[in-house]
Design an enzyme around this catalytic site. Structure first.
Site, PDB file in Angstrom:
ATOM      1  CG  ASN A   1       2.966  15.818  17.839  1.00  0.00           C
ATOM      2  OD1 ASN A   1       2.842  16.344  19.016  1.00  0.00           O
ATOM      3  ND2 ASN A   1       3.812  14.845  17.282  1.00  0.00           N
TER       4      ASN A   1
ATOM      5  CB  SER B   1      -2.899  19.277  25.249  1.00  0.00           C
ATOM      6  OG  SER B   1      -2.605  20.623  25.016  1.00  0.00           O
TER       7      SER B   1
ATOM      8  CD  GLU C   1       3.888  12.658  20.620  1.00  0.00           C
ATOM      9  OE1 GLU C   1       3.013  12.877  21.568  1.00  0.00           O
ATOM     10  OE2 GLU C   1       4.260  13.605  19.890  1.00  0.00           O
TER      11      GLU C   1
ATOM     12  CB  THR D   1       5.651  17.101  28.183  1.00  0.00           C
ATOM     13  OG1 THR D   1       5.853  18.396  27.825  1.00  0.00           O
ATOM     14  CG2 THR D   1       4.117  16.809  28.070  1.00  0.00           C
TER      15      THR D   1
ATOM     16  CE  LYS E   1       2.721  11.920  29.831  1.00  0.00           C
ATOM     17  NZ  LYS E   1       2.900  13.605  29.779  1.00  0.00           N
TER      18      LYS E   1
ATOM     19  CB  THR F   1      -0.759  11.358  27.481  1.00  0.00           C
ATOM     20  OG1 THR F   1       0.785  11.639  27.184  1.00  0.00           O
ATOM     21  CG2 THR F   1      -1.140  12.193  28.971  1.00  0.00           C
TER      22      THR F   1
END
Length: 261
Positions: free
Chosen positions: A256, A261, A133, A46, A35, A9
């Site tokens: 972010n 999502s 991230e 997640t 992932k 993602t």
């Protein structure tokens, strides 16, 4: 490779790991993909992890070894302390290697398989953190000398989850006061007169005081590394815990702020 690419993602790269282990005179393979990049904290949030082995092992023993190893690997990582419901770690044993089944925890074959699986899981969980991230650094936070494992974990997590600690490390700032703050707010008892803190092999705090040989220029130079090791000794017992995290950068905020999502 296609499978690892297909589950990405906000990941910036695919995550794969493989180990070969010899059970007797025969070779078994363990291969995994993962992932995960954001909304990651212990309890596997997640994150998708799929591991396959051609070894033959009973369902009961496989569940046992995975449950043990997840507490030393994926449940030790945190990107931003946030969690989600969409987490999975799945390990499948096909038995296609033709090697005799592993059916005893006391056997050499079980110990060999466990060591190989631990390497794969640790490799993958480190890849997840390094690809957090906006991350630029992988941070190891080891807390030793705690009265119990829970206390060591609380302190390590307090440091690893602290935005002030993570932003300082992102800026290569040796702000040891923020780490002391995170230790103090965690809750468990510490022996302040014996408290020690090291950045890598560099002593920063010794016996509860700034080390006499502390040189901020040396520590600041160390902070430029991509791998940062923080070692804390609290001297209330013998238990330890290591957490793995990453730094916070302006890129984390941008990702972010823009992502939905």
């Amino acid at each position: 490779m296609k499978a690892s690419l297909g589950i990405m993602t906000t990941d910036t790269q695919p995550k794969m790991a493989m180990e070969k282990c010899f059970i007797g005179n025969s070779e078994a393979k363990i291969f995994g993909i993962a992932k995960g990049s954001g909304m990651i904290a212990p309890d596997m949030a997640t994150m998708l992890v799929y591991i396959f082995t051609d070894a033959s092992i009973s369902k009961k023993l496989l569940q046992k070894v995975v449950s043990e190893l997840v507490e030393k690997t994926f449940n030790c990582i945190t990107v931003d302390s946030d969690t989600s419901t969409s987490d999975t770690l799945l390990v499948a044993a096909t038995g296609k290697s033709g090697i005799s089944p592993i059916n005893s925890i006391n056997s050499d074959s079980y110990k060999t398989f466990k060591a190989g699986l631990e390497k794969v899981m640790l490799n993958l969980c480190h890849q997840v953190v390094k690809d957090g991230e906006g991350a630029t650094k992988l941070i190891h936070v080891k807390v030793s000398g705690a009265e119990n494992s829970s206390s060591a974990k609380k302190i390590a997590r307090s440091i690893a989850d602290s935005p002030l600690v993570k932003t300082a490390i992102g800026a290569s700032d040796p702000n040891w006061g923020r780490i002391i703050m995170a230790i103090g707010k965690a809750g468990p008892n510490i022996n302040l007169k014996k408290l020690s803190l090291k950045f890598g092999n560099i002593k920063v705090v010794t016996d509860g005081k700034l080390d006499q040989r502390y040189d901020e220029k040396i520590v600041a130079n160390y902070m430029k590394n991509e791998n940062i090791n923080l070692e804390i000794e609290i001297s209330t017992g013998i238990k330890s815990f290591t957490a793995y995290t990453m730094d916070f950068t302006s890129k984390y905020i941008k990702i972010n702020a823009d992502y939905r999502s």
